[in-house]
Scaffold this motif. Structure first.
Motif, PDB file in Angstrom:
ATOM      1  N   PHE A  57       0.830  -1.202   0.000  1.00 51.88           N
ATOM      2  CA  PHE A  57       0.000   0.000   0.000  1.00 51.88           C
ATOM      3  C   PHE A  57       0.862   1.248   0.000  1.00 51.88           C
ATOM      4  O   PHE A  57       2.036   1.210   0.374  1.00 51.88           O
ATOM      5  N   CYS A  58       0.266   2.338  -0.442  1.00 51.01           N
ATOM      6  CA  CYS A  58       0.827   3.679  -0.291  1.00 51.01           C
ATOM      7  C   CYS A  58      -0.138   4.473   0.570  1.00 51.01           C
ATOM      8  O   CYS A  58      -1.339   4.469   0.308  1.00 51.01           O
ATOM      9  N   HIS A  59       0.389   5.116   1.594  1.00 58.79           N
ATOM     10  CA  HIS A  59      -0.377   6.040   2.443  1.00 58.79           C
ATOM     11  C   HIS A  59       0.127   7.419   2.082  1.00 58.79           C
ATOM     12  O   HIS A  59       1.314   7.691   2.210  1.00 58.79           O
ATOM     13  N   LEU A  60      -0.756   8.282   1.618  1.00 57.95           N
ATOM     14  CA  LEU A  60      -0.354   9.608   1.184  1.00 57.95           C
ATOM     15  C   LEU A  60      -1.322  10.649   1.706  1.00 57.95           C
ATOM     16  O   LEU A  60      -2.438  10.345   2.110  1.00 57.95           O
ATOM     17  N   ARG A  61      -0.845  11.882   1.702  1.00 53.78           N
ATOM     18  CA  ARG A  61      -1.677  13.030   2.052  1.00 53.78           C
ATOM     19  C   ARG A  61      -1.268  14.194   1.163  1.00 53.78           C
ATOM     20  O   ARG A  61      -0.103  14.327   0.794  1.00 53.78           O
ATOM     21  N   PHE A  62      -2.240  15.034   0.854  1.00 56.93           N
ATOM     22  CA  PHE A  62      -1.963  16.298   0.186  1.00 56.93           C
ATOM     23  C   PHE A  62      -1.795  17.314   1.308  1.00 56.93           C
ATOM     24  O   PHE A  62      -2.685  17.490   2.134  1.00 56.93           O
ATOM     25  N   ASP A  63      -0.633  17.961   1.355  1.00 55.86           N
ATOM     26  CA  ASP A  63      -0.286  18.742   2.542  1.00 55.86           C
ATOM     27  C   ASP A  63       0.577  19.941   2.169  1.00 55.86           C
ATOM     28  O   ASP A  63       1.026  20.067   1.033  1.00 55.86           O
ATOM     29  N   TRP A  64       0.813  20.794   3.144  1.00 50.91           N
ATOM     30  CA  TRP A  64       1.725  21.923   2.991  1.00 50.91           C
ATOM     31  C   TRP A  64       3.068  21.566   3.607  1.00 50.91           C
ATOM     32  O   TRP A  64       3.122  20.998   4.695  1.00 50.91           O
ATOM     33  N   GLU A  65       4.131  21.888   2.922  1.00 43.61           N
ATOM     34  CA  GLU A  65       5.484  21.783   3.469  1.00 43.61           C
ATOM     35  C   GLU A  65       6.106  23.149   3.262  1.00 43.61           C
ATOM     36  O   GLU A  65       6.343  23.553   2.129  1.00 43.61           O
ATOM     37  N   ASP A  66       6.317  23.866   4.359  1.00 43.60           N
ATOM     38  CA  ASP A  66       6.691  25.275   4.290  1.00 43.60           C
ATOM     39  C   ASP A  66       5.599  26.001   3.499  1.00 43.60           C
ATOM     40  O   ASP A  66       4.452  25.959   3.885  1.00 43.60           O
ATOM     41  N   ASP A  67       5.944  26.613   2.377  1.00 47.45           N
ATOM     42  CA  ASP A  67       4.947  27.338   1.579  1.00 47.45           C
ATOM     43  C   ASP A  67       4.521  26.583   0.330  1.00 47.45           C
ATOM     44  O   ASP A  67       3.894  27.160  -0.561  1.00 47.45           O
TER      45      ASP A  67
END
Length: 185
Positions: A57-67
């Motif tokens: 499986f792949c566990h992913l999230r759409f997220d902010w890293e810094d800007d």
């Protein structure tokens, strides 16, 4: 995702990563990892073999890293029987495709410092180390110290448009014996 699928993902994760967590002095905590897998922002690609058994499986999230908006790969886990067949590379290409489609700036992930094979794999497929923890861990009396974690990134914007991306419906090789990759949101 069903409770059974979550339990199977946790078992694959534990089998692959428990030793790395223990070696990092963080220790392994089933409840913490289960809660991380159940996070409301978690998305999954599930990999099943021809018999329908979960093999990765792949566990992913759409997220902010810094800007920057990034697709953050929290986990990419495969059972030992399906490794070294191109499936990990295929899954990471799929992560890049998803990031491009969602107009993210990069794909990011964190690797345990003791997992030399994973670090080598990600460097080989085009990721760069962008950060490592200041804390260091001595893995044996004679060994050199290694960082506990290393953050890695592959910039989506900087890659050429001709970068090789495979379609989700195509599988990398018949040797994978993978019959389904499922998107779970």
């Amino acid at each position: 995702m069903s409770e059974e699928e979550l339990a199977n993902c946790l078992e694959i994760l534990r089998s692959n990563m428990e030793k790395h967590y223990i070696d990092s002095n963080w220790g392994w905590d089933d409840r913490f990892k289960a809660n991380e897998l159940k996070h409301e922002d978690a998305r999954y690609l599930l990999v099943r073999n021809a018999a329908g058994q979960l093999v990765g499986f792949c566990h992913l999230r759409f997220d902010w890293e810094d800007d920057d908006l990034v697709l953050y790969v929290y986990e990419i886990q495969l059972i030992a029987d399906v490794r070294q067949r191109g499936l990990g590379k295929f899954l990471m290409q799929t992560m890049e495709l998803l990031a491009r489609r969602a107009q993210m700036e990069a794909v990011m992930l964190t690797v345990m410092g003791t997992d030399a094979a994973a670090r080598s794999f990600y460097l080989h497929i085009g990721f760069a180390e962008v950060y490592s923890t200041d804390e260091e861990l001595d893995t044996s009396d004679d060994a050199a110290s290694v960082p506990i974690t290393v953050s890695m990134t592959a910039s989506i914007c900087a890659r050429r448009a001709s970068s090789s991306i495979v379609c989700i419906r195509n599988l990398p090789s018949p040797r994978c014996r993978t019959s389904a990759i499922s998107w779970i949101s």
